[in-house]
Enzyme design. Structure first.
Site, mmCIF file in Angstrom:
data_model
loop_
_atom_site.group_PDB
_atom_site.id
_atom_site.type_symbol
_atom_site.label_atom_id
_atom_site.label_comp_id
_atom_site.label_asym_id
_atom_site.label_seq_id
_atom_site.Cartn_x
_atom_site.Cartn_y
_atom_site.Cartn_z
ATOM 1 N N SER A 142 0.838 -1.266 -0.017
ATOM 2 C CA SER A 142 0.317 0.293 0.028
ATOM 3 C C SER A 142 1.257 1.248 -0.145
ATOM 4 C CB SER A 142 -0.614 -0.126 1.212
ATOM 5 O OG SER A 142 -1.481 1.062 1.841
ATOM 6 N N TYR A 155 -2.384 -1.301 10.896
ATOM 7 C CA TYR A 155 -2.585 -1.731 8.796
ATOM 8 C C TYR A 155 -0.759 -0.722 8.445
ATOM 9 C CZ TYR A 155 -3.637 -0.641 4.098
ATOM 10 O OH TYR A 155 -4.167 -1.595 2.834
#
Ligand code: NAD
Length: 260
Positions: A142, A155
């Protein structure tokens, strides 16, 4: 291009994983799907891949937070295809909260799914890849593997960790024809992000359009979502001979987000 290869794509009942599994099948790879979802819809997806692309498609409902489930899924892939040539570690979830309020169970879940599961699938897939002198491991990172945003501690930590795992895998596989890379998308409009749009709209008293324009896409210079098809096309490229020298890289596909 990928005829005779077998791909396992985790978290492929939805979003990015589904698009990657579909694209790899379109390139001729046999595919094992994984993820949660309505049994009839998952079966329709699996059967559709076989019908549309003349490949073999299998499905494992393994919960990747469970080490035993992962081992069973890898055994199932071995029984179906002999082993996994292309491993896409894509399954992931998100939770947004300040660190001091972050639910401990959510931290444990995100680290287990977004990071530790990739270690288990990788360690179980590598021997076959090394024996074949060819393998592709695509880890779904990401922009948050490179930069942080507030309220996404687990995350961001998991994606940064996955970057480290990717680089180590790349070094260990380098002389065996195994390539490991981290794909780092910006915002993609999948169910994972759609949930965040709804939650943010409620929390800030904004319309969904305002949230998309002024919150979600504020960081993305193109002001456009990345599409699942763009990521799937990039994944197919990495599996092609053109990807042979790309190894251990953090590959942004984020409309310029991390160029800032
Ligand atoms: P999604 O919610 O559409 O899909 C997630 C998939 O993971 C689903 O198939 C779901 O069933 C599966 N899954 C969830 N928990 C699982 C578990 N315990 N065991 C097995 N499977 C499980 O999400 P998405 O947006 O397609 O995200 C896929 C990946 O891409 C994630 O790793 C995410 O972090 C990453 N990513 C997404 C974006 C984005 O903007 N959507 C951006 C960058 C990275």
């Amino acid at each position: 291009m990928l005829k005779g290869k077998a791909a396992l794509v985790t978290g492929s009942t939805s979003g990015i994983g589904k698009a990657i599994a579909t694209r790899l099948a379109a390139e001729g790879a046999n595919v094992m799907l994984n993820g949660f979802g309505d049994a009839k819809e998952v079966e329709a997806l699996r059967a559709g891949l076989e019908r549309d692309h003349k490949v073999t498609a299998a499905y494992s409902g393994a919960d990747l937070t469970r080490t035993d489930d992962i081992a069973q899924m890898m055994d199932q892939a071995k029984a179906a295809f002999g082993g996994v040539d292309i491993l896409v570690n894509n399954a992931g979830v998100q939770h947004v909260a300040p660190i001091e309020e972050f639910p401990v169970a959510k931290w444990d879940l995100i680290i287990a799914l977004n990071l530790t599961s990739a270690f288990h699938t990788t360690r179980l897939a590598l021997p076959f890849m090394k024996s074949r002198k060819w393998g592709r491991i695509l880890n779904m990172g990401s922009a948050h593997a490179k930069v942080a945003s507030p309220f996404k501690s687990a995350y961001v930590a998991a994606k940064h960790g996955l970057s480290g795992l990717t680089k180590t895998t790349a070094l260990e596989g380098a002389e065996y024809g195994v390539r490991a890379n981290l794909i780092c998308p910006g915002y993609v409009h999948t169910p994972l992000v759609d949930g965040q749009i709804g939650d943010t709209a409620k929390a800030r008293g904004l319309s969904r359009d305002d949230v998309i324009k002024n919150v979600i896409l504020a960081a993305q210079p193109t002001k456009e979502f990345v599409t699942v098809e763009q990521i799937a096309g990039f994944a197919a490229f990495l599996c092609s001979p053109s990807g042979d020298a790309i190894n251990g890289a953090e590959l942004s596909i984020d409309g310029g987000w991390t160029a800032q």
